[in-house]
Design a protein around this motif. Structure first.
Motif, PDB file in Angstrom:
ATOM      1  N   VAL A 107       0.861  -1.188   0.000  1.00 62.69           N
ATOM      2  CA  VAL A 107       0.000   0.000   0.000  1.00 62.69           C
ATOM      3  C   VAL A 107       0.896   1.236   0.000  1.00 62.69           C
ATOM      4  N   GLY A 108       0.567   2.155  -0.867  1.00 63.78           N
ATOM      5  CA  GLY A 108       1.419   3.341  -0.970  1.00 63.78           C
ATOM      6  C   GLY A 108       0.878   4.499  -0.133  1.00 63.78           C
ATOM      7  N   ASP A 109       1.571   5.634  -0.213  1.00 65.11           N
ATOM      8  CA  ASP A 109       1.141   6.813   0.525  1.00 65.11           C
ATOM      9  C   ASP A 109       0.187   7.673  -0.264  1.00 65.11           C
ATOM     10  N   GLU A 110      -0.014   7.289  -1.506  1.00 63.30           N
ATOM     11  CA  GLU A 110      -0.811   8.174  -2.356  1.00 63.30           C
ATOM     12  C   GLU A 110      -1.884   7.396  -3.089  1.00 63.30           C
ATOM     13  N   GLU A 111      -2.545   6.522  -2.390  1.00 66.73           N
ATOM     14  CA  GLU A 111      -3.588   5.706  -3.018  1.00 66.73           C
ATOM     15  C   GLU A 111      -4.877   6.514  -3.099  1.00 66.73           C
ATOM     16  N   ILE A 112      -5.114   7.087  -4.251  1.00 77.05           N
ATOM     17  CA  ILE A 112      -6.283   7.942  -4.415  1.00 77.05           C
ATOM     18  C   ILE A 112      -7.567   7.169  -4.108  1.00 77.05           C
ATOM     19  N   SER A 113      -7.617   5.883  -4.551  1.00 73.63           N
ATOM     20  CA  SER A 113      -8.866   5.139  -4.396  1.00 73.63           C
ATOM     21  C   SER A 113      -9.213   4.879  -2.942  1.00 73.63           C
ATOM     22  N   LEU A 114      -8.232   4.961  -2.064  1.00 71.69           N
ATOM     23  CA  LEU A 114      -8.514   4.662  -0.666  1.00 71.69           C
ATOM     24  C   LEU A 114      -8.827   5.910   0.153  1.00 71.69           C
ATOM     25  N   LEU A 115      -8.808   7.081  -0.493  1.00 67.97           N
ATOM     26  CA  LEU A 115      -8.966   8.317   0.271  1.00 67.97           C
ATOM     27  C   LEU A 115     -10.341   8.410   0.919  1.00 67.97           C
ATOM     28  N   GLY A 116     -11.307   7.659   0.417  1.00 61.65           N
ATOM     29  CA  GLY A 116     -12.633   7.730   1.009  1.00 61.65           C
ATOM     30  C   GLY A 116     -12.745   6.960   2.311  1.00 61.65           C
ATOM     31  N   TYR A 117     -11.722   6.224   2.668  1.00 64.32           N
ATOM     32  CA  TYR A 117     -11.834   5.357   3.840  1.00 64.32           C
ATOM     33  C   TYR A 117     -11.104   5.941   5.026  1.00 64.32           C
ATOM     34  N   ALA A 118     -11.809   5.990   6.145  1.00 59.71           N
ATOM     35  CA  ALA A 118     -11.233   6.577   7.349  1.00 59.71           C
ATOM     36  C   ALA A 118      -9.996   5.833   7.788  1.00 59.71           C
ATOM     37  N   ASP A 119      -9.980   4.516   7.626  1.00 53.64           N
ATOM     38  CA  ASP A 119      -8.817   3.767   8.122  1.00 53.64           C
ATOM     39  C   ASP A 119      -7.556   4.108   7.328  1.00 53.64           C
ATOM     40  N   TYR A 120      -7.726   4.423   6.057  1.00 56.47           N
ATOM     41  CA  TYR A 120      -6.551   4.817   5.277  1.00 56.47           C
ATOM     42  C   TYR A 120      -6.055   6.189   5.713  1.00 56.47           C
ATOM     43  N   LEU A 121      -7.004   7.069   5.922  1.00 60.85           N
ATOM     44  CA  LEU A 121      -6.614   8.406   6.366  1.00 60.85           C
ATOM     45  C   LEU A 121      -5.975   8.339   7.746  1.00 60.85           C
ATOM     46  N   ASP A 122      -6.513   7.439   8.594  1.00 59.70           N
ATOM     47  CA  ASP A 122      -5.892   7.249   9.919  1.00 59.70           C
ATOM     48  C   ASP A 122      -4.454   6.795   9.763  1.00 59.70           C
ATOM     49  N   TYR A 123      -4.261   5.870   8.821  1.00 57.86           N
ATOM     50  CA  TYR A 123      -2.922   5.329   8.603  1.00 57.86           C
ATOM     51  C   TYR A 123      -1.975   6.426   8.121  1.00 57.86           C
ATOM     52  N   LEU A 124      -2.434   7.201   7.165  1.00 58.67           N
ATOM     53  CA  LEU A 124      -1.588   8.286   6.650  1.00 58.67           C
ATOM     54  C   LEU A 124      -1.243   9.259   7.771  1.00 58.67           C
TER      55      LEU A 124
ATOM     56  N   LYS B 182       2.611  15.718  -1.590  1.00 63.43           N
ATOM     57  CA  LYS B 182       1.718  14.666  -2.076  1.00 63.43           C
ATOM     58  C   LYS B 182       0.766  15.283  -3.095  1.00 63.43           C
ATOM     59  N   PRO B 183       0.113  14.433  -3.863  1.00 63.72           N
ATOM     60  CA  PRO B 183      -0.870  14.948  -4.825  1.00 63.72           C
ATOM     61  C   PRO B 183      -1.976  15.737  -4.116  1.00 63.72           C
ATOM     62  N   ALA B 184      -2.616  16.604  -4.865  1.00 67.14           N
ATOM     63  CA  ALA B 184      -3.605  17.515  -4.286  1.00 67.14           C
ATOM     64  C   ALA B 184      -4.734  16.758  -3.588  1.00 67.14           C
ATOM     65  N   GLU B 185      -5.225  15.707  -4.211  1.00 67.25           N
ATOM     66  CA  GLU B 185      -6.361  14.992  -3.595  1.00 67.25           C
ATOM     67  C   GLU B 185      -5.972  14.453  -2.225  1.00 67.25           C
ATOM     68  N   VAL B 186      -4.750  13.933  -2.170  1.00 71.34           N
ATOM     69  CA  VAL B 186      -4.307  13.353  -0.899  1.00 71.34           C
ATOM     70  C   VAL B 186      -4.194  14.449   0.162  1.00 71.34           C
ATOM     71  N   ARG B 187      -3.632  15.554  -0.248  1.00 71.39           N
ATOM     72  CA  ARG B 187      -3.471  16.665   0.707  1.00 71.39           C
ATOM     73  C   ARG B 187      -4.816  17.125   1.206  1.00 71.39           C
ATOM     74  N   ASN B 188      -5.764  17.275   0.282  1.00 70.64           N
ATOM     75  CA  ASN B 188      -7.085  17.746   0.681  1.00 70.64           C
ATOM     76  C   ASN B 188      -7.752  16.778   1.641  1.00 70.64           C
ATOM     77  N   ALA B 189      -7.631  15.485   1.336  1.00 68.77           N
ATOM     78  CA  ALA B 189      -8.262  14.485   2.201  1.00 68.77           C
ATOM     79  C   ALA B 189      -7.617  14.502   3.579  1.00 68.77           C
ATOM     80  N   MET B 190      -6.284  14.575   3.600  1.00 65.37           N
ATOM     81  CA  MET B 190      -5.605  14.563   4.888  1.00 65.37           C
ATOM     82  C   MET B 190      -5.920  15.831   5.677  1.00 65.37           C
ATOM     83  N   LEU B 191      -6.025  16.893   4.965  1.00 62.00           N
ATOM     84  CA  LEU B 191      -6.351  18.149   5.633  1.00 62.00           C
ATOM     85  C   LEU B 191      -7.760  18.080   6.218  1.00 62.00           C
ATOM     86  N   TYR B 192      -8.672  17.556   5.439  1.00 61.58           N
ATOM     87  CA  TYR B 192     -10.041  17.392   5.923  1.00 61.58           C
ATOM     88  C   TYR B 192     -10.065  16.529   7.172  1.00 61.58           C
TER      89      TYR B 192
END
Lengths: 345, 735
Positions: free
Chosen positions: B491-508, B536-546
């Motif tokens: 699993v990478g640090d920039e998995e766009i498809s997983l950004l919708g999941y809280a557990d991935y965001l928790d992991y990041l 990181k890519p914009a989507e990832v940053r936005n998700a992590m920021l959220y």
């Protein structure tokens, strides 16, 4: 003493019937088979094989070039000592042994082409009778009726014919050997076959039973033109029942032909036995006239017969000497010949 | 036709041979044993009536048949061996093979008899069960059974399926029993194979063993969740039966193996049969992946609908946006979504008290069946439709991640091995998943599941263990073996498809905090700067920021700081949707922040009096938000009650607000009424409004309201925590 027991059944059937079938008819049922027109003229031989051979292992040939010819409408005795290959031959004829044998034909048709339909016209009893021990005699036959679509009304008459009508609810596992044998015969004849193949049919029967079955077979042949093929190791039985004979020894057919042909073989010495009250005394008296006379036991003297010495001569002499003759038996010498033949290597 | 006549005759001939074989006794005694004994036990000792809400009959029949399977298999084996014995023992083969009926009829006739007897056995067992259950119900006056009609149709279908599942093993047993002429041989072979099936079944190694097939079928009363009427192991059983009947007949015809396999023609017959079987096996056993539907459809039904439910809503998970509102009529609903195409992911379908998580996406058809407790998936609703397998796999998860106690006891290589082995095993389990209908989730879903399952392993490897290692071995560099690379790259640090999941965001988040050495629950500038300045890519940053800002808003009690941080970083949130959500969150949190008035809401007391916060003016109010169906609430309850007894006064009131409604009302009446009188028992009349106003997403929730009706704290520590009492002390001492 019953003189009938010593008569050969070579007299015309009607005479036989009068003489010794009739007193026993109350034991036998009405003929169960309808008289049919004789279809047998289509094929000359009911059973025919051409150089049939078979072996269970590579070394031993159980059957060696067997060429059977069983004429249609005959009672054919397949004679041979124990282990000669009789049962194996019969199994082959019924298609019970694996392998294709194109040199066997039943009722004029090659066996490998007419199985299993041919069994509608063939009845068999091979080795031990195959019965369902958990069923009664009636149910055993009913099973066959259901399997083949016969009407159940034929069951009771058949049971009467073989003498099992009284068994009722007794299960086959409680039958004596003789009863089992009778039931086995019943399963073979229930469908009115044109050809009957019976392996040692009188095995285990008491003397009365032996006579019954013998007479039944003769009746089947005479009244209904059924070909009967029986195997036995008892020469006397075959002599009394059959009109054709095939003798097998170590898988090879030693003789095949009519009974008459066998008894009249040249080189077969005939003998006659006289039953008298005091055999040694009678022998002494006959010795001067008939030097070949021998004493068998206290009551029997025996002498070879040929053109010079006839039965009537000896009989006349005994009467002259006022020696009461209680019995006369002509022995064909078959037994001796048979023993010699089967002792050969 | 002659063939039909002959086969009927062969069958009837088998019937007459049953006399005296003892087969009838085997069937009757074998089948009656369990029902009679258990009915006798029930009547004598009696057990409690099952709870209402359980669907009677179906459950009983299913579990009874399931328990009968072992005995049933033995009976089948006995029947077949016995049937063949009647021929072996009395030279019966010789007799029937010299009849003018083709051997095929004899061969098949006997097998048909075996099949008929086994069906008779099953039916006898089932009907005896029904009769005895009914008898017991009559004796005990159990309305549950007396009022529910017996579902004869489904029961017969169930029996039929279990019977078909046994065809395979019966053919194999028949084959062995014709070949081996004694009794012990075939019986022992059958017995051993039955035991083997039990073992492979427990290890989940092979569903292909025909001796295990009836057991598998008996576990499912209805064939397929999606309505197919035969399970794949039953289809496979038919294939086994055809193969072994064919092989057995080759042997039977020649009565010798030598001739059965001799010659080109015979070998071809056997070879072709084996090939056909292999093809059938492949097609039956290969799992199916479902395609998409024409439109996006949500539908469903409830077995015992609550009369208060008027509509069903589809929500986006996490944000809880309402996407679709469908009227709920006569216990069922059906709606079509025609908005923006949904991204495949987690959604929630809510009907009254029943909120169900559902995996779905665009052009999926989802059907939910909420039902009584038993027979529905261990209490969970049954989800069918185009995402059946995905949802089944989700439901199977117990929610526990990977965990290792006492990590310090493991050296790096040992730890790596442990993690790797565990991880690979879990990946395999996910890969191998398929439903009872032999349906497999889509590849995307499986990959997503695998990645998300990998997260807890990664956390241990990248964060937890290194933390421990640094503590125990300061200065020492942690080196993992190369074998762990496969896990690290899973699993990478920039998995766009997983950004919708809280557990991935928790992991990041965890990973980021570890790398930057920022402590958990620290939401200050240093933390947010890390996110914003990461490349990181914009989507990832936005998700992590959220994710970060949401956490900050929820965790900062100081509204000044909260608003400051919000204003500083909201500009970096480029995703409009996230920005809007954060704005709403902030507004809500601000409204319930310390000093804000606690919103008024309608509540009623146990005796039905309408109450509100104004009734408590002049007192501090310690609030416990709970429900009768909430386990953790029940655990905290004794503590709350104790503090109520200790600290309740004319200056401090303890109030328990329950959000029970619908069917649970009477339960609330019963439980609340039994509690200590020092706690005032209230019930929120409109649960959704109350929870929305107070930002309550989970219970239990503890709050403190001042004598003027303003918030002091909206989320107190739990009563079991020492800090709770500290709060009470501070307040009661006039702070």
């Amino acid at each position: 003493m019953d003189t009938r027991a010593f008569h050969k059944p070579v007299m015309p059937f009607s005479v036989c019937k009068n003489l010794f079938i009739l007193p026993i008819t109350d034991r036998l049922a009405e003929p169960v088979f309808n008289l049919r027109t004789n279809h047998h003229m289509q094929h000359e031989y009911a059973i025919e094989t051409h150089n049939l051979s078979y072996s269970f292992s590579k070394t031993d040939k159980v059957i060696d070039s067997l060429s059977l010819r069983v004429p249609t409408g005959s009672i054919y005795g397949f004679l041979g000592p124990n282990g000669a290959g009789k049962t194996t031959s019969m199994k082959l004829l019924c298609g019970m042994l694996p392998g294709k044998h194109s040199n066997i034909s039943l009722l004029g048709k090659p066996l490998d082409q007419c199985m299993p339909e041919v069994f509608a016209e063939v009845g068999t009893l091979i080795e031990m009778p195959s019965l369902y021990l958990n069923l009664t005699a009636y149910d055993n036959l009913r099973h066959l009726c259901i399997l083949n679509g016969y009407d159940s009304s034929v069951i009771d008459p058949i049971l009467e014919t073989v003498g099992l009508a009284h068994t009722g609810k007794k299960l086959a596992k409680a039958f004596s050997l003789g009863m089992k044998q009778r039931l086995g015969i019943a399963t073979a004849i229930i469908h009115k076959p044109k050809l009957l193949m019976l392996d040692e049919p009188v095995n285990g029967l008491d003397p009365a039973g032996i006579v019954e079955i013998r007479n039944l077979l003769i009746r089947l042949k005479e009244e209904h033109g059924i070909t009967v093929f029986i195997s036995s190791h008892m020469l006397s039985e075959i002599e009394k029942t059959c009109d054709h004979i095939g003798i097998i020894h170590r898988g090879k057919l030693r003789y095949q032909g009519t009974m008459e042909g066998l008894t009249n073989r040249p080189g077969l010495s005939k003998e006659v036995q006289f039953i008298v009250e005091d055999a040694p005394a009678a022998a002494e008296k006959l010795l001067p006239v008939f030097p070949g006379i021998r004493v068998l036991n206290n009551r029997a003297i025996q002498i070879n017969i040929d053109e010079d010495v006839q039965v009537s001569d000896i009989n006349r002499k005994l009467v002259e000497l006022s020696i009461p003759v209680e019995g006369i038996e002509v022995k064909k010498g078959l037994e001796e010949w048979f023993m010699n033949m089967t002792n050969e290597k | 036709m002659e063939i039909i006549t002959n086969s009927i005759r062969a069958f009837k001939a088998e019937w007459i041979k049953l006399k005296g074989t003892g087969i009838w006794w085997i069937i009757i005694i074998g089948s009656a044993l369990i029902p009679v004994i258990s009915a006798g036990y029930e009547l004598t000792y009696g057990t409690e009536k099952p709870a209402s809400g359980v669907v009677p009959w179906e459950n009983d029949i299913q579990s009874n048949v399931n328990g009968f399977i072992f005995l049933f298999l033995l009976i089948c084996i006995l029947i077949i061996v016995r049937l063949c014995q009647t021929e072996h023992r009395s030279q019966g083969w010789k007799l029937i093979e010299t009849q003018p009926i083709h051997r095929a009829h004899l061969y098949i006739g006997k097998f048909k008899m075996a099949m008929a007897l086994s069906l008779a056995c099953l039916l006898f067992y089932v009907f005896l069960n029904i009769a005895l259950i009914y008898l017991v119900a009559v004796v005990r006056q159990d309305e549950n059974y007396l009022t529910h009609s017996i579902p004869i149709g489904p029961i017969l279908l169930y029996v039929l399926r279990v019977w078909i599942a046994a065809w395979g093993l019966m053919a194999i047993q028949y084959f062995v029993s014709i070949w081996l002429t004694n009794f012990v041989g075939p019986f022992m072979i059958g017995f051993v194979l039955v035991i083997a099936a039990g073992i492979t079944g427990a290890l989940q190694m092979g569903e292909w063993n025909p001796y295990g097939s009836p057991g598998m079928s008996s576990e499912h009363f209805k064939a397929g969740v999606s309505g197919g009427w035969m399970l794949h192991n039953e289809k496979l059983s038919i294939a086994w039966m055809l193969l072994f009947l064919w092989l057995g007949y080759q042997y039977y015809f020649y009565r010798s193996w030598k001739y059965a396999v001799q010659g080109g023609k015979q070998l071809m017959k056997i070879g072709v049969a084996a090939a056909v079987f292999a093809v059938a096996f492949y097609f039956i056993e290969t799992p199916v992946t479902l395609g998409r539907h024409a439109r996006t459809v949500i539908s469903g039904a409830m077995a015992e609908p609550d009369s208060l439910i008027t509509n069903v809503v589809l929500l986006r998970s996490g944000t809880m946006d309402t996407l679709l509102n469908i009227p709920f009529v006569n216990g069922s609903f059906h709606g079509v979504y025609e908005g923006e195409p949904l991204k495949a992911g987690d959604y929630v379908i809510v009907a009254g008290n029943n909120g169900t998580e559902v995996y779905m996406g665009d052009k999926d058809s989802i059907h939910i069946r909420w039902g009584a407790r038993i027979m529905t998936n261990r209490g969970r609703p049954i989800i069918t439709g185009t995402r059946q397998a995905e949802n089944a796999l989700n439901q199977r998860d117990d929610g526990y991640g990977f965990n290792v106690d006492n990590m310090q006891n493991f050296k790096p290589t040992e730890f790596a091995d442990l993690v790797l082995e565990s991880w690979q095993r879990e990946m395999k389990t996910i890969d191998r998943f398929k439903t009872t209908d032999n349906i497999r989730p889509s590849e995307d879903f499986i990959n997503m599941k695998k990645k998300r399952a990998t997260l807890s392993y990664l956390e241990h490897v990248k964060v937890e263990y290194p933390k421990m290692y640094a503590m125990y071995y300061p200065g020492k560099k942690l080196e993992y073996p190369k074998t762990l690379d496969s896990l690290l790259h899973a699993v990478g640090d920039e998995e766009i498809s997983l950004l919708g999941y809280a557990d991935y965001l928790d992991y990041l988040d965890k990973d980021l905090r570890y790398q930057a050495k920022i402590r958990d629950l620290t939401f200050d500038s240093s933390y947010f700067d890390q996110i914003v300045n990461s490349n990181k890519p914009a989507e990832v940053r936005n998700a992590m920021l959220y994710h970060g800002m949401k956490g900050m808003i929820g965790n900062y009690g100081d509204s000044l700081k909260r608003n400051q941080l919000y204003n500083k970083y909201i500009g970096f949130q480029k995703d409009q949707y996230f920005a809007r959500k954060l704005h709403e969150r902030l507004a809500l949190e601000n409204s319930i922040t310390k000093g804000m008035p606690a919103p008024l809401f309608e509540s009623e007391s146990l005796v039905g009096n309408k109450m509100n916060w104004t009734d408590f003016k002049g007192k501090y109010v310690v609030v416990d938000v709970w429900a009768t169906w909430c386990g953790p609430c029940k655990q905290e309850d004794p503590f709350f009650q104790r503090y109520a007894d200790m600290y309740a006064s004319d200056r401090m009131a303890f109030v328990a607000v329950s959000i029970d409604d619908g069917d649970n009302l009477y339960k609330w009446q019963y439980e609340a009424g039994a509690k200590s009188k020092t706690v005032v028992q209230l019930r929120a009349k409109d649960k959704m409004v109350f929870m929305g106003q107070y930002g309550i997403e989970t219970i239990p929730r503890y709050m403190l309201i001042d004598p003027e009706g303003r918030f002091v704290a909206t989320s107190l520590p739990r009563p079991s925590d020492r800090l709770f009492e500290d709060y009470l002390l501070r307040v009661s001492e006039g702070n």
